[in-house]
Design a protein around this motif. Structure first.
Motif, short mmCIF file in Angstrom:
data_model
loop_
_atom_site.label_atom_id
_atom_site.label_comp_id
_atom_site.label_asym_id
_atom_site.label_seq_id
_atom_site.Cartn_x
_atom_site.Cartn_y
_atom_site.Cartn_z
N ASN A 174 51.03 29.67 39.17
CA ASN A 174 51.57 28.71 38.20
C ASN A 174 50.49 27.86 37.55
OD1 ASN A 174 54.34 29.40 38.73
ND2 ASN A 174 54.12 28.31 40.68
N ASP A 175 49.25 28.06 37.97
CA ASP A 175 48.14 27.26 37.46
C ASP A 175 47.33 28.10 36.47
OD1 ASP A 175 45.74 25.91 37.02
OD2 ASP A 175 45.56 25.24 39.11
N PRO A 176 47.25 27.67 35.19
CA PRO A 176 46.52 28.47 34.20
C PRO A 176 45.00 28.36 34.28
CG PRO A 176 47.43 26.49 33.18
CD PRO A 176 47.92 26.50 34.60
N THR A 177 44.47 27.69 35.30
CA THR A 177 43.02 27.60 35.50
C THR A 177 42.42 29.01 35.58
OG1 THR A 177 43.14 25.48 36.65
CG2 THR A 177 41.21 26.85 37.11
N ARG A 178 41.27 29.20 34.92
CA ARG A 178 40.55 30.47 34.99
C ARG A 178 39.25 30.27 35.77
NH1 ARG A 178 41.58 29.74 29.69
NH2 ARG A 178 39.42 29.86 29.03
N ILE A 179 39.07 31.08 36.81
CA ILE A 179 37.85 31.00 37.62
C ILE A 179 36.81 31.95 37.03
CG2 ILE A 179 36.87 31.45 39.91
CD1 ILE A 179 39.57 30.67 41.10
N PHE A 180 35.57 31.50 36.96
CA PHE A 180 34.49 32.33 36.43
C PHE A 180 33.94 33.22 37.55
CE2 PHE A 180 34.06 28.72 33.36
CZ PHE A 180 34.31 29.45 32.21
N LEU A 181 34.37 34.48 37.57
CA LEU A 181 33.81 35.43 38.54
C LEU A 181 32.43 35.88 38.08
CD1 LEU A 181 37.01 37.49 39.29
CD2 LEU A 181 36.03 35.60 40.60
N GLN A 182 32.20 35.85 36.77
CA GLN A 182 30.88 36.05 36.18
C GLN A 182 30.61 34.87 35.26
OE1 GLN A 182 31.41 40.00 34.32
NE2 GLN A 182 29.66 40.62 35.53
#
Length: 204
Positions: A174-182
């Motif tokens: 439910n959280d639109p946060t995007r984690i930077f895998l690169q």
């Protein structure tokens, strides 16, 4: 804190040497006080939060007066708190110390209060990562500098190991946060060496 840090044309902050961006979160509302030139000193804006191993940067979707972005070094943030009010949206409040320009007196700059309001979607990814990261940065700083330090260099935080934390981050659907895998790639290799200096082209 630093008002209006340097940004790329797409709104991404120009990174420091050794800076690693951890996540980006759109659709937040940001409030901060003691901003010169704003009505009552308070600015409220909607935009995007970038979190790295050095700092948290809010970038406004639309400038508010001369306010476009706000940079908060993690080592200068304190009294942060996650709030879950019954009738309002979840938010993080806290204080951040100013980044004082060289040759200027600390007394001329005040501590800022800030508030990040999560108005679109949940925050089950953002909040744990933010709190874990800021805790790790402090622990690492205390290990490296065990004695009392009046004003740590905000860039010391870049030495904090964050890879493991990112790999095991909980992802809230439910959280639109995007984690930077690169790390995000930009056309420019621009890097900043300090909060005081201009960026150096091609330095890595």
């Amino acid at each position: 804190m630093a008002l209006n840090p340097q940004l790329f044309p797409n709104g991404m902050p120009v990174p420091f040497t050794n800076e690693m961006f951890v996540l980006v979160r759109d659709g937040v509302e940001f409030e901060v006080d003691k901003i010169p030139g704003s009505q009552g000193g308070v600015v409220k804006a909607r935009g995007t939060i970038y979190l790295s191993n050095i700092r948290m940067v809010f970038v406004a979707s639309h400038p508010v007066g001369n306010f476009c972005a706000f940079d908060m070094p993690l080592l200068y943030v304190h009294d942060e708190k996650f709030n879950q009010p019954i009738f309002h949206c979840n938010n993080i409040t806290g204080h951040v110390e100013p980044v004082v320009p060289e040759n200027e007196h600390r007394a001329l700059y005040s501590t800022h209060s800030f508030k990040i309001l999560f108005k679109e979607g949940g925050c089950g990814t953002f909040v744990p990562l933010f709190l874990n990261l800021i805790s790790s940065v402090r622990q690492y700083n205390q290990q490296v500098n065990p004695g009392p330090q009046p004003r740590p260099d905000p860039l010391q935080a870049s030495q904090t190991p964050v890879d493991e934390m990112m790999r095991h981050a909980y992802v809230d659907p439910n959280d639109p946060t995007r984690i930077f895998l690169q790390q995000p790639t930009t056309q420019s290799q621009l890097r900043r060496r300090s909060y005081q200096s201009q960026p150096v082209e091609g330095s890595v």
